[in-house]
Design an enzyme around this catalytic site. Structure first.
Site, PDB file in Angstrom:
ATOM      1  CG  HIS A 170      -2.974   3.648   2.576  1.00 51.74           C
ATOM      2  ND1 HIS A 170      -3.619   3.354   1.391  1.00 51.74           N
ATOM      3  CD2 HIS A 170      -2.965   2.486   3.292  1.00 51.74           C
ATOM      4  CE1 HIS A 170      -3.967   2.078   1.398  1.00 51.74           C
ATOM      5  NE2 HIS A 170      -3.598   1.533   2.542  1.00 51.74           N
ATOM      6  CB  CYS A 183      -0.946   0.002   1.193  1.00 53.59           C
ATOM      7  SG  CYS A 183      -2.064  -1.398   1.230  1.00 53.59           S
ATOM      8  CG  ASN A 201      -6.717  -0.409   1.666  1.00 53.24           C
ATOM      9  OD1 ASN A 201      -6.059   0.005   0.719  1.00 53.24           O
ATOM     10  ND2 ASN A 201      -6.167  -0.932   2.749  1.00 53.24           N
TER      11      ASN A 201
HETATM   12  O1  UT7 Z   1      -3.611  -1.072   3.728  1.00 49.75           O
HETATM   13  C1  UT7 Z   1      -3.146  -1.736   4.845  1.00 49.75           C
HETATM   14  C2  UT7 Z   1      -3.911  -2.979   5.073  1.00 49.75           C
HETATM   15  N1  UT7 Z   1      -4.841  -3.103   6.111  1.00 49.75           N
HETATM   16  C3  UT7 Z   1      -5.225  -2.281   7.119  1.00 49.75           C
HETATM   17  O2  UT7 Z   1      -4.844  -1.185   7.268  1.00 49.75           O
HETATM   18  C4  UT7 Z   1      -6.203  -2.868   8.100  1.00 49.75           C
HETATM   19  C5  UT7 Z   1      -5.974  -2.392   9.506  1.00 49.75           C
HETATM   20  N2  UT7 Z   1      -6.932  -2.981  10.398  1.00 49.75           N
HETATM   21  C6  UT7 Z   1      -8.231  -2.618  10.444  1.00 49.75           C
HETATM   22  O3  UT7 Z   1      -8.643  -1.735   9.713  1.00 49.75           O
HETATM   23  C7  UT7 Z   1      -9.129  -3.269  11.455  1.00 49.75           C
HETATM   24  O4  UT7 Z   1      -8.355  -4.064  12.333  1.00 49.75           O
HETATM   25  C8  UT7 Z   1     -10.249  -4.126  10.817  1.00 49.75           C
HETATM   26  C9  UT7 Z   1     -11.270  -3.210  10.136  1.00 49.75           C
HETATM   27  C10 UT7 Z   1      -9.667  -5.089   9.795  1.00 49.75           C
HETATM   28  C11 UT7 Z   1     -10.974  -4.918  11.895  1.00 49.75           C
HETATM   29  O5  UT7 Z   1     -11.498  -4.035  12.867  1.00 49.75           O
HETATM   30  P1  UT7 Z   1     -11.298  -4.333  14.423  1.00 49.75           P
HETATM   31  O6  UT7 Z   1     -11.992  -3.270  15.146  1.00 49.75           O
HETATM   32  O7  UT7 Z   1      -9.812  -4.470  14.651  1.00 49.75           O
HETATM   33  O8  UT7 Z   1     -12.074  -5.698  14.602  1.00 49.75           O
HETATM   34  P2  UT7 Z   1     -11.530  -7.111  15.123  1.00 49.75           P
HETATM   35  O9  UT7 Z   1     -10.676  -7.750  14.079  1.00 49.75           O
HETATM   36  O10 UT7 Z   1     -10.970  -6.947  16.493  1.00 49.75           O
HETATM   37  O11 UT7 Z   1     -12.877  -7.889  15.231  1.00 49.75           O
HETATM   38  C12 UT7 Z   1     -13.878  -7.524  16.195  1.00 49.75           C
HETATM   39  C13 UT7 Z   1     -15.060  -8.419  16.000  1.00 49.75           C
HETATM   40  C14 UT7 Z   1     -14.693  -9.897  15.968  1.00 49.75           C
HETATM   41  O12 UT7 Z   1     -15.731 -10.632  16.607  1.00 49.75           O
HETATM   42  P3  UT7 Z   1     -15.581 -11.131  18.104  1.00 49.75           P
HETATM   43  O13 UT7 Z   1     -14.344 -11.961  18.129  1.00 49.75           O
HETATM   44  O14 UT7 Z   1     -15.460  -9.875  18.939  1.00 49.75           O
HETATM   45  O15 UT7 Z   1     -16.848 -11.879  18.338  1.00 49.75           O
HETATM   46  C15 UT7 Z   1     -14.681 -10.223  14.489  1.00 49.75           C
HETATM   47  O16 UT7 Z   1     -14.957 -11.583  14.248  1.00 49.75           O
HETATM   48  O17 UT7 Z   1     -15.686  -8.131  14.739  1.00 49.75           O
HETATM   49  C16 UT7 Z   1     -15.806  -9.353  13.986  1.00 49.75           C
HETATM   50  N3  UT7 Z   1     -15.701  -9.045  12.556  1.00 49.75           N
HETATM   51  C17 UT7 Z   1     -16.752  -8.708  11.814  1.00 49.75           C
HETATM   52  N4  UT7 Z   1     -18.048  -8.585  12.104  1.00 49.75           N
HETATM   53  C18 UT7 Z   1     -18.863  -8.213  11.088  1.00 49.75           C
HETATM   54  C19 UT7 Z   1     -14.571  -9.009  11.804  1.00 49.75           C
HETATM   55  N5  UT7 Z   1     -14.893  -8.677  10.552  1.00 49.75           N
HETATM   56  C20 UT7 Z   1     -16.233  -8.469  10.528  1.00 49.75           C
HETATM   57  C21 UT7 Z   1     -17.136  -8.098   9.519  1.00 49.75           C
HETATM   58  N6  UT7 Z   1     -18.427  -7.962   9.857  1.00 49.75           N
HETATM   59  N7  UT7 Z   1     -16.735  -7.850   8.260  1.00 49.75           N
END
Ligand code: UT7
Length: 307
Positions: A236, A114, A266
Site C-alpha cells: 500500500h 486502505c 495515497n
Molecule cells: O493509508 C494509511 C493512512 N495514513 C498513513 O499511512 C500516514 C502515516 N503517517 C505518515 O505518513 C506521517 O506521520 C506524516 C507524513 C503524516 C507526517 O510525517 P511526520 O514525519 O510523522 O511528521 P509530524 O507529524 O511529526 O510533523 C513534524 C512537523 C510538525 O511541526 P513541528 O511540530 O515539528 O513544528 C508538523 O506541524 O512537520 C509539520 N508538518 C508539516 N510541515 C509542512 C506536518 N504536516 C506538514 C506539511 N508541511 N504538510
C-alpha cells in the site's frame, strides 16, 4: 482451504487533473521539499466531474479492454471504497449497471479502509473457491479529494483519487494463493472519516511499520515460502519512508518493492490495484507477488498470489 485462482486482467484509471506539491504550497503552509522528503509524494490526481463509481467503471473497462476479457463471464463485482458517492445503491451495483451487465450477478461494496482491496480479493477468491462462481471483478476505487479538509496540512497533502481493477478466475490448476487479513481495532480516533479525514499521522506510521513487516513475514511463512521466493512486493502506497523502514528491517533492497507513490500519493483502497495494473502493464508475468496493506481501523492484510 486453498484458494486457487488465476489473474486474467488488470486495469486502472486516474483522473487527468494533477495537483503538484507546488500547487499545495499556494493554499496551505507547506513546501514541496517537506512533502517529498517526509512522504515521497510529488503529485496526486484529483477528480473533477468523476464520482467514485465512474473511477471504478473506467478502471474495470481498462482491464476488460486491455486483456480483451468477455464481461459476460463476470459473476461477482466487489468494490472496496470509503468514498462512494452514496451508500446505496452500492458502487459495485452502479459499476455493474454502467458496464451493462444485465445478468443478476452478485455485486457489493466493502469498507476496510486502505486494506480494502486485499480484503476484497480474499472475499472474491473464497467465493470462487465454492465453485458457485467462475469469475470475479475486484476493484479499489477512491475519490479521497471529496473527504479532504484542504486547511489541514497533516492530511490534505497525502491523498489522491484513482481506481484499480483486477479480474480473477477460479482455476484448479493454479498454484494456491495465501491470505492473511485482520484488524486490531483502535477506538481512540487515531484515523477517522466523519465528514473529512482526521488522523494522528505519527501513530498510524508506527502501526504501519510494525504491521507491514509482520504481515510480510507471516504470510510468507503461512505459504511455506521464503522471502527470496517472492519476485516483488506491492505495498500500500502511504508513505515511502514506511517502506524504506520495512526494507531495512527485513534486509530487502528497495528494488524488491514496487512503488508509484510519487505520482499518485495515497489512494487508499485503490493504491494496490493501481500499482498492480501498472506492474502487469510493464510486462511482468509468471511471477510470485506479495501485496500488503494497512489502514484505518486499524485493518491490515497481505496476500501471496501469481500473475
Ligand atoms: O493509508 C494509511 C493512512 N495514513 C498513513 O499511512 C500516514 C502515516 N503517517 C505518515 O505518513 C506521517 O506521520 C506524516 C507524513 C503524516 C507526517 O510525517 P511526520 O514525519 O510523522 O511528521 P509530524 O507529524 O511529526 O510533523 C513534524 C512537523 C510538525 O511541526 P513541528 O511540530 O515539528 O513544528 C508538523 O506541524 O512537520 C509539520 N508538518 C508539516 N510541515 C509542512 C506536518 N504536516 C506538514 C506539511 N508541511 N504538510
Amino acid at each position: 482451504m486453498n484458494q486457487q485462482f488465476k489473474v486474467v486482467a488488470s486495469g486502472k484509471y486516474v483522473p487527468s487533473d494533477i495537483v503538484t506539491n507546488q500547487d499545495l504550497e499556494k493554499i496551505i503552509d507547506t513546501s514541496d521539499e517537506w512533502i517529498r522528503t517526509r512522504t515521497g509524494i510529488k503529485e496526486r490526481r484529483k477528480a473533477n466531474e468523476e464520482v467514485c463509481s465512474d473511477l471504478a467503471t473506467f478502471a474495470a473497462k481498462d482491464a476488460i479492454d486491455r486483456y480483451q476479457y468477455d464481461l459476460n463471464n463476470i459473476d461477482i463485482i466487489i468494490v472496496a471504497t470509503i468514498t462512494g458517492e452514496q451508500q446505496t445503491p452500492s458502487i459495485a451495483n452502479v459499476v455493474q449497471g454502467k458496464l451493462g451487465i444485465t445478468r443478476p450477478i452478485m455485486s457489493f461494496d466493502i469498507n476496510a479502509a486502505c486494506t480494502g482491496f486485499v480484503y476484497a480479493l480474499d472475499i472474491a477468491s473464497s467465493l470462487l473457491q465454492t465453485k458457485r462462481f467462475k469469475s470475479a471483478l475486484v476493484i479499489g476505487s477512491e475519490r479521497l479529494s471529496s473527504i479532504l479538509d484542504y486547511t489541514d496540512r497533516n492530511t490534505c497533502i497525502l491523498f489522491g483519487d484513482g481506481a484499480g481493477a483486477l479480474i480473477i478466475e477460479q482455476d484448479d490448476q493454479a498454484r494456491p494463493s495465501y491470505f492473511l487479513n485482520g484488524a486490531k481495532p483502535d477506538l481512540t480516533d487515531v484515523l477517522t472519516v466523519r465528514g473529512t479525514i482526521a488522523m494522528d499521522g505519527k501513530r498510524v506510521y508506527q502501526f504501519a511499520v510494525d504491521i507491514v513487516e509482520k504481515s510480510i513475514i507471516n504470510v510468507v511463512e503461512q505459504a511455506g515460502l521464503k522471502l527470496t521466493d517472492i519476485d516483488r512486493i506491492l505495498p500500500h502506497q502511504a508513505n515511502e519512508r514506511i517502506i524504506q523502514s520495512v526494507s531495512k528491517s527485513l534486509s530487502l533492497p528497495m528494488e524488491k518493492f514496487a512503488m508509484n507513490i510519487e505520482n499518485y500519493g495515497n489512494t487508499s483502497a485503490a493504491s494496490i490495484p493501481i500499482l498492480l495494473a501498472e506492474y502487469m502493464a510493464d510486462g511482468h508475468q509468471n511471477e510470485t507477488i506479495l501485496v500488503v496493506g494497512f489502514g484505518g481501523g486499524f485493518t491490515f492484510g497481505a496476500a501471496i498470489f501469481y500473475i
